[in-house]
Design an enzyme around this catalytic site. Sequence first.
Site, short mmCIF file in Angstrom:
data_model
loop_
_atom_site.label_atom_id
_atom_site.label_comp_id
_atom_site.label_asym_id
_atom_site.label_seq_id
_atom_site.Cartn_x
_atom_site.Cartn_y
_atom_site.Cartn_z
CG LEU A 394 -2.02 -1.07 1.26
CD1 LEU A 394 -2.78 -0.99 2.56
CD2 LEU A 394 -2.96 -0.94 0.08
N GLY A 395 1.93 1.24 0.75
CA GLY A 395 2.80 2.41 0.83
C GLY A 395 4.04 2.09 1.63
NE ARG A 396 10.93 1.27 1.49
CZ ARG A 396 11.97 0.77 0.83
NH1 ARG A 396 11.85 0.48 -0.46
NH2 ARG A 396 13.11 0.55 1.44
N GLY A 397 7.14 4.00 4.15
CA GLY A 397 7.61 5.16 4.88
C GLY A 397 9.11 5.09 5.09
N GLY A 398 9.57 5.81 6.11
CA GLY A 398 11.00 5.83 6.37
C GLY A 398 11.55 4.49 6.82
CG PHE A 399 12.94 3.80 9.88
CD1 PHE A 399 14.23 3.52 9.47
CD2 PHE A 399 12.67 5.05 10.39
CE1 PHE A 399 15.23 4.47 9.56
CE2 PHE A 399 13.66 6.01 10.50
CZ PHE A 399 14.95 5.72 10.08
CB SER A 400 7.06 1.19 8.57
OG SER A 400 6.51 2.44 8.18
CD GLU A 401 8.68 -2.72 2.61
OE1 GLU A 401 9.62 -2.47 1.86
OE2 GLU A 401 8.20 -3.86 2.79
CG ASP A 518 2.13 13.29 13.89
OD1 ASP A 518 2.30 14.42 13.41
OD2 ASP A 518 2.55 12.25 13.36
#
Length: 697
Positions: A394-401, A518
């Site tokens: 679905l998506g990818r962040g800095g340290f996670s998928e 946040d």
Amino acid sequence: MMEELHSLDPRRQELLEARFTGVGVAKGSGHNESSNQSLCSVGSLSDKELETPEKKSNDQRTRKRKGDPFDSQGKGGGRGHKISDYFEFAGGSGTGTSPARGIPPVARSSPQHSLSNPPAAVQQGSPSSISSVNTDHSHTSTSHKPASIHTQHRASQSELTMEKLAALESSKSSDLEKKEGRIDDLLRVNCDLRRQIDEQQKMLEWCKERLNKCVTMSKKLLIEKSKQEKIACREKSMQDRLRLGHFTTVRHGASFTEQWTDGYAFQNLVKQQERVNGQREEIERQRKLLIKKKPPSASQTPPPNLEPNKRKSKSNGAENEMLSLAEYHEQEEIFKLRLGHLKKEEAEIQVELERLERVRNLHIRELKRIHNEDNSQFKDHPTLNDRYLLLHLLGRGGFSEVYKAFDLTEQRYVAVKIHQLNKNWRDEKKENYHKHACREYRIHKELDHPRIVKLYDYFSLDTDSFCTVLEYCEGNDLDFYLKQHKLMSEKEARSIIMQVVNALKYLNEIRPPIIHYDLKPGNILLVNGTACGEIKITDFGLSKIMDDDNYGVDGMELTSQGAGTYWYLPPECFVVGKEPPKISNKVDVWSVGVIFYQCLYGKKPFGHNQSQQDILQENTILKATEVQFPPKPGVSPEAKAFIRRCLVYRKEDRIDVHQLASDPYLLPHIRKSVAATGNSSMAVASTSNSSNSSASN
């Protein structure tokens, strides 16, 4: 008889003599009618036939017995007693002296008499009588001379009669029959239950087997469907590469960078725009020439002698030709229509360009997703924790998928967030990250609200990665929606803010309360992908727990200063001093005001075109003392007042979450009544003004 005694084993003979001598001497020679019961007691001899001392003659004894302390009393003459003396009884002259029993003789009779005609006490079940009968029976079975053996009986009185005994026996037998019947019934029931258990066990195994087959088939179908969707997405992406554009690698010196190249759809729109601009320029040029050919008005009628000159100028060229007034107005009207048509065409081109830009954003996002999915180690549909089948990224962040997955146990779609730590990190940094994630899990796990994304599960994959399982939502987040549509109507924005405030109210009603900290459009999920549906809040990674240990009257200390998204944080989060700043749930109130402003106007109220670094360096939020509203689009005064209440600079003057939840703007009936009151007051004021003016007239 003496010969038989002589045939005994010497050791056994010695033991017998020592036994009987000790018993007889202890009582003296006058009391030698000691009973045989000690000799014939159960288990005292072997199963061989008993050999009595009478079977052995006295003169065949070749060795002496050992001395006995009772021998001095037992010697009445020159020789000792014979063994046969111990089996003789003085008929009624004395009492029996059996050391094993110690019971005085009561009745003497022959063994035949004692066995065939027992006394009444024995028939009634006296324990002593039964013991005597057993002793006599044992003696008669081992002796060859029953005439010399006498049995002693003791009569005892008992309250039991034969009728009572028979009644007891019948009751016992009936009870026994009932118990046996009950046991039989229970055994049958037990057998039935065991049979049912076996059947149910077989049925359970059969169901498990069927369930495993169904799960296996579901996995197979889901994987096949996911593969087909991946193929379709890649084919569509390849087609859109030509139409919308693609990334190309460009070399700049020693480095390579990716540069975007537009497709033919954008190129065609650019050509159309250039054509429209060219036509507009040509029309403007012709309009300028037309103005030069504009005939004079009626007041400025040329003299008659100028008519030949006019014909002469016509012969010189069309550009110097003077038009009549009707021709001039006709030509001017044509130019105006052409300009209007070009303006309309230009607007259509602009609308199409904006639509293509939105589609291009989706295309770019899909290209990045496909690239990240192809480089992911979880691209081949693994099953995590023997339960969650990963389908696509679905998506990818800095340290996670984040993967869309299917829960094989609960049979539902979920979102699996895989946290991957950098292997080059120090152990201390890894531990802090894992501790932070566990803290987020503990906070999020306890939350249960329809406007908050549910957290289902948490598990570790290895030492450097772990997973959280979240509720899956089909739509995108609010940030993506605003990038696509720029802004939304006030009704849609107000609906979203109402749901967000409802979730914040829940977070502050539980114990201990929670500050989200946040809150931003990227953490607000649109369930249906539209602004007119339900929303859910997610990402509690920076949340603060307002427990009694950390929260005081003036708030709690901000230990993570510098974290978060700066456009949506209030000024108190940027104050730098000797002690960390104090925060409360008013942080989320400020974030709500910023989000509402962005939904209405399509831009952020503070630091819109600035980066986070510029905001921090220029103290943009610290200088945000007052919010300014642009003239367009039009927004109601109530909405502006609501935003002002949320974006109050000093936190002491700002409303909290509970006051925000009861704000009149978010309560439809109160808001309508307030609006009606305002309208009526305006009507009354206008009526009074008109009456005053009429009176003055």
